[in-house]
Design a protein around this motif. Structure first.
Motif, short mmCIF file in Angstrom:
data_model
loop_
_atom_site.label_atom_id
_atom_site.label_comp_id
_atom_site.label_asym_id
_atom_site.label_seq_id
_atom_site.Cartn_x
_atom_site.Cartn_y
_atom_site.Cartn_z
N ILE A 162 0.83 -1.21 0.00
CA ILE A 162 0.00 0.00 0.00
C ILE A 162 0.86 1.25 0.00
O ILE A 162 0.53 2.25 -0.64
N ASP A 163 1.99 1.21 0.71
CA ASP A 163 2.90 2.36 0.74
C ASP A 163 3.41 2.74 -0.65
O ASP A 163 3.81 3.88 -0.88
N LEU A 164 3.40 1.80 -1.58
CA LEU A 164 3.88 2.06 -2.93
C LEU A 164 2.84 2.76 -3.82
O LEU A 164 3.17 3.22 -4.91
N ILE A 165 1.61 2.85 -3.34
CA ILE A 165 0.53 3.44 -4.14
C ILE A 165 0.52 4.96 -3.97
O ILE A 165 0.51 5.46 -2.85
N ASP A 166 0.50 5.67 -5.08
CA ASP A 166 0.34 7.13 -5.08
C ASP A 166 -1.13 7.44 -5.26
O ASP A 166 -1.76 6.96 -6.19
N GLY A 167 -1.67 8.23 -4.38
CA GLY A 167 -3.05 8.66 -4.54
C GLY A 167 -4.06 7.72 -3.92
O GLY A 167 -3.74 6.65 -3.43
N HIS A 168 -5.31 8.18 -3.96
CA HIS A 168 -6.41 7.43 -3.39
C HIS A 168 -7.28 6.83 -4.50
O HIS A 168 -7.28 7.32 -5.62
N TRP A 169 -8.01 5.79 -4.12
CA TRP A 169 -8.95 5.12 -5.03
C TRP A 169 -8.25 4.54 -6.25
O TRP A 169 -8.77 4.54 -7.35
N GLN A 170 -7.02 4.03 -6.04
CA GLN A 170 -6.22 3.42 -7.11
C GLN A 170 -5.89 1.98 -6.74
O GLN A 170 -4.75 1.66 -6.40
N PRO A 171 -6.86 1.06 -6.77
CA PRO A 171 -6.59 -0.32 -6.34
C PRO A 171 -5.52 -1.00 -7.19
O PRO A 171 -5.46 -0.80 -8.40
N ARG A 172 -4.68 -1.79 -6.51
CA ARG A 172 -3.61 -2.54 -7.17
C ARG A 172 -3.66 -3.99 -6.71
O ARG A 172 -3.84 -4.28 -5.53
N VAL A 173 -3.47 -4.88 -7.64
CA VAL A 173 -3.52 -6.33 -7.37
C VAL A 173 -2.22 -6.77 -6.70
O VAL A 173 -1.13 -6.41 -7.14
N VAL A 174 -2.37 -7.58 -5.64
CA VAL A 174 -1.20 -8.15 -4.97
C VAL A 174 -1.16 -9.68 -5.07
O VAL A 174 -0.11 -10.28 -4.88
N ALA A 175 -2.30 -10.30 -5.39
CA ALA A 175 -2.33 -11.76 -5.52
C ALA A 175 -3.64 -12.18 -6.20
O ALA A 175 -4.60 -11.42 -6.24
N GLU A 176 -3.60 -13.41 -6.71
CA GLU A 176 -4.80 -14.02 -7.28
C GLU A 176 -5.00 -15.40 -6.68
O GLU A 176 -4.03 -16.09 -6.35
N MET A 177 -6.26 -15.78 -6.56
CA MET A 177 -6.64 -17.12 -6.13
C MET A 177 -7.76 -17.55 -7.05
O MET A 177 -8.84 -16.93 -7.05
N ASN A 178 -7.51 -18.56 -7.85
CA ASN A 178 -8.47 -18.98 -8.87
C ASN A 178 -8.79 -17.76 -9.74
O ASN A 178 -7.89 -17.16 -10.29
N ASP A 179 -10.04 -17.36 -9.84
CA ASP A 179 -10.41 -16.20 -10.66
C ASP A 179 -10.58 -14.93 -9.83
O ASP A 179 -11.10 -13.94 -10.32
#
Length: 136
Positions: A20-37
């Protein structure tokens, strides 16, 4: 026997706070993992998002730090129904239910939703719509 190296955030420890510390700004979701779909996304939020819905899927909000308010509206929901979540709490918004998340102060979340879900819902894209599958 060969060793398979995962590219979906599997087989490893993931430090959600550091991501999360790597995200600039708000409301900018970033994927960190996937499980199935399903994708696990981290995001920083502050202020109000817009009303939106996801017709075909539920959406899970897990608060890691801060306080999140999720307003709900639609058939079966009383006017001004709001879910309030603090660190360590979660809620699932059912598919098809209009909702509007918001936070007075910066709040950090883990979202769980199927791959390909548009963050602004089923409506037309706007300035808050984020491109899918952005990994961090």
């Amino acid at each position: 026997m060969s060793i398979i190296t995962s590219t979906r955030g599997q087989d490893q420890s993931i430090d959600l706070s550091a991501k999360i510390d790597l995200i600039d700004g708000h409301w900018q979701p970033r994927v960190v993992a996937e499980m199935n779909d399903y994708q696990f996304k981290v995001v920083k939020v502050q202020g109000d998002f817009q009303w939106h819905r996801h017709a075909d899927t539920d959406e899970t909000f897990i608060v890691l730090d801060g306080e999140l308010h999720i307003a709900l509206r639609g058939p079966g929901y009383a006017d001004n129904r709001v879910i309030v979540l603090t660190a360590g709490q979660m809620a699932v918004v059912p598919k098809g239910v209009e909702h509007k998340p918001g936070a007075a102060a910066e709040t950090r979340l883990l979202l769980i939703e199927p791959r390909g879900v548009v963050n602004t819902g089923d409506g037309a894209a706007d300035e808050r719509t984020v491109e899918n599958d952005q990994w961090i």
